[in-house]
Design a protein around this motif. Structure first.
Motif, PDB file in Angstrom:
ATOM      1  N   MET A   1      -4.999   8.083   8.132  1.00 18.03           N
ATOM      2  CA  MET A   1      -3.675   8.423   8.564  1.00 18.03           C
ATOM      3  C   MET A   1      -3.229   7.392   9.601  1.00 18.03           C
ATOM      4  N   LYS A   2      -2.002   6.940   9.483  1.00 16.46           N
ATOM      5  CA  LYS A   2      -1.445   5.939  10.372  1.00 16.46           C
ATOM      6  C   LYS A   2      -0.543   6.615  11.410  1.00 16.46           C
ATOM      7  N   MET A   3      -0.693   6.211  12.677  1.00 15.07           N
ATOM      8  CA  MET A   3       0.152   6.758  13.731  1.00 15.07           C
ATOM      9  C   MET A   3       1.203   5.735  14.122  1.00 15.07           C
ATOM     10  N   ASP A   4       2.436   6.178  14.205  1.00 12.90           N
ATOM     11  CA  ASP A   4       3.547   5.346  14.638  1.00 12.90           C
ATOM     12  C   ASP A   4       4.399   6.139  15.608  1.00 12.90           C
ATOM     13  N   GLU A   5       4.967   5.451  16.572  1.00 14.70           N
ATOM     14  CA  GLU A   5       5.891   6.114  17.488  1.00 14.70           C
ATOM     15  C   GLU A   5       7.225   6.293  16.778  1.00 14.70           C
ATOM     16  N   ARG A   6       7.718   7.516  16.769  1.00 15.95           N
ATOM     17  CA  ARG A   6       8.978   7.851  16.115  1.00 15.95           C
ATOM     18  C   ARG A   6       9.708   8.893  16.946  1.00 15.95           C
ATOM     19  N   ALA A   7      10.995   8.931  16.752  1.00 17.86           N
ATOM     20  CA  ALA A   7      11.806  10.025  17.295  1.00 17.86           C
ATOM     21  C   ALA A   7      12.065  10.971  16.129  1.00 17.86           C
ATOM     22  N   ILE A   8      12.103  12.258  16.414  1.00 17.37           N
ATOM     23  CA  ILE A   8      12.356  13.263  15.381  1.00 17.37           C
ATOM     24  C   ILE A   8      13.741  13.855  15.638  1.00 17.37           C
ATOM     25  N   VAL A   9      14.557  13.892  14.584  1.00 17.40           N
ATOM     26  CA  VAL A   9      15.880  14.500  14.679  1.00 17.40           C
ATOM     27  C   VAL A   9      15.927  15.640  13.674  1.00 17.40           C
ATOM     28  N   LEU A  10      16.325  16.795  14.159  1.00 14.61           N
ATOM     29  CA  LEU A  10      16.421  17.989  13.338  1.00 14.61           C
ATOM     30  C   LEU A  10      17.904  18.313  13.173  1.00 14.61           C
ATOM     31  N   THR A  11      18.405  18.220  11.927  1.00 15.05           N
ATOM     32  CA  THR A  11      19.808  18.520  11.656  1.00 15.05           C
ATOM     33  C   THR A  11      19.894  19.826  10.873  1.00 15.05           C
ATOM     34  N   GLU A  12      21.089  20.230  10.517  1.00 19.07           N
ATOM     35  CA  GLU A  12      21.259  21.476   9.773  1.00 19.07           C
ATOM     36  C   GLU A  12      20.713  21.399   8.352  1.00 19.07           C
ATOM     37  N   GLN A  13      20.450  20.183   7.863  1.00 21.30           N
ATOM     38  CA  GLN A  13      19.967  20.018   6.494  1.00 21.30           C
ATOM     39  C   GLN A  13      18.587  19.382   6.381  1.00 21.30           C
ATOM     40  N   SER A  14      18.193  18.552   7.351  1.00 18.54           N
ATOM     41  CA  SER A  14      16.979  17.747   7.189  1.00 18.54           C
ATOM     42  C   SER A  14      16.291  17.456   8.512  1.00 18.54           C
ATOM     43  N   LYS A  22      13.601  -0.151  15.817  1.00 16.32           N
ATOM     44  CA  LYS A  22      14.693  -0.628  14.959  1.00 16.32           C
ATOM     45  C   LYS A  22      15.980   0.120  15.290  1.00 16.32           C
ATOM     46  N   ASN A  23      16.261   0.264  16.588  1.00 16.13           N
ATOM     47  CA  ASN A  23      17.483   0.933  17.059  1.00 16.13           C
ATOM     48  C   ASN A  23      17.629   2.347  16.512  1.00 16.13           C
ATOM     49  N   PHE A  24      16.505   3.038  16.357  1.00 20.20           N
ATOM     50  CA  PHE A  24      16.463   4.432  15.921  1.00 20.20           C
ATOM     51  C   PHE A  24      17.084   4.637  14.546  1.00 20.20           C
ATOM     52  N   GLN A  25      16.843   3.703  13.643  1.00 19.97           N
ATOM     53  CA  GLN A  25      17.286   3.873  12.264  1.00 19.97           C
ATOM     54  C   GLN A  25      16.273   4.737  11.523  1.00 19.97           C
ATOM     55  N   ALA A  26      16.784   5.540  10.608  1.00 17.14           N
ATOM     56  CA  ALA A  26      15.891   6.374   9.793  1.00 17.14           C
ATOM     57  C   ALA A  26      15.066   5.476   8.884  1.00 17.14           C
ATOM     58  N   ARG A  27      13.756   5.688   8.870  1.00 12.93           N
ATOM     59  CA  ARG A  27      12.866   4.870   8.047  1.00 12.93           C
ATOM     60  C   ARG A  27      12.929   5.263   6.579  1.00 12.93           C
ATOM     61  N   LYS A  28      13.091   6.510   6.309  1.00 14.04           N
ATOM     62  CA  LYS A  28      13.101   7.035   4.941  1.00 14.04           C
ATOM     63  C   LYS A  28      14.129   8.159   4.893  1.00 14.04           C
ATOM     64  N   PRO A  29      14.447   8.627   3.698  1.00 18.28           N
ATOM     65  CA  PRO A  29      15.338   9.794   3.632  1.00 18.28           C
ATOM     66  C   PRO A  29      14.720  10.973   4.389  1.00 18.28           C
ATOM     67  N   GLY A  30      15.555  11.832   4.894  1.00 20.77           N
ATOM     68  CA  GLY A  30      15.066  12.980   5.643  1.00 20.77           C
ATOM     69  C   GLY A  30      14.319  13.964   4.762  1.00 20.77           C
ATOM     70  N   ILE A  31      13.557  14.806   5.413  1.00 20.70           N
ATOM     71  CA  ILE A  31      12.862  15.894   4.713  1.00 20.70           C
ATOM     72  C   ILE A  31      13.816  17.081   4.695  1.00 20.70           C
ATOM     73  N   PRO A  32      14.273  17.517   3.520  1.00 23.29           N
ATOM     74  CA  PRO A  32      15.205  18.639   3.460  1.00 23.29           C
ATOM     75  C   PRO A  32      14.557  19.909   4.025  1.00 23.29           C
ATOM     76  N   LEU A  33      15.319  20.649   4.821  1.00 26.10           N
ATOM     77  CA  LEU A  33      14.787  21.899   5.385  1.00 26.10           C
ATOM     78  C   LEU A  33      14.433  22.893   4.292  1.00 26.10           C
ATOM     79  N   SER A  34      15.091  22.786   3.147  1.00 21.76           N
ATOM     80  CA  SER A  34      14.776  23.682   2.027  1.00 21.76           C
ATOM     81  C   SER A  34      13.375  23.440   1.480  1.00 21.76           C
TER      82      SER A  34
END
Length: 85
Positions: A1-14, A22-34
């Motif tokens: 498992m690889k560890m990286d420093e990231r910020a987590i953003v929780l929205t109403e959908q993902s 990288k100026n807090f750009q999303a690395r991949k598509p979000g994980i849908p809350l569904s």
């Protein structure tokens, strides 16, 4: 498992992982809350959280702060999931 420093953003959908290098750009598509099927937390002081998904790609992270924010994160996640239903 690889560890990286990231910020987590929780929205109403993902849940998004943002890269502070990288100026807090999303690395991949979000994980849908569904797709979130559960959450596990540790009982220790390390504030480790595992967000379990239906497609077996769990998100493992710990919160780097002196204040305990695990309950706040889990409570907000549950509130957002309840809105989806």
């Amino acid at each position: 498992m690889k560890m990286d420093e990231r910020a987590i953003v929780l929205t109403e959908q993902s849940i998004y992982r943002l890269d502070p290098k990288k100026n807090f750009q999303a690395r991949k598509p979000g994980i849908p809350l569904s797709e979130v099927i559960g959450v596990s937390v540790t009982s220790g002081r390390e504030q480790l959280i595992v967000v379990h998904t239906s497609y077996n790609h769990d998100l493992v992270f710990y919160i780097q702060t002196k204040q305990d924010r695990v309950g706040e994160f889990v409570g907000y996640l549950v509130r957002l999931q309840n809105k989806l239903q």
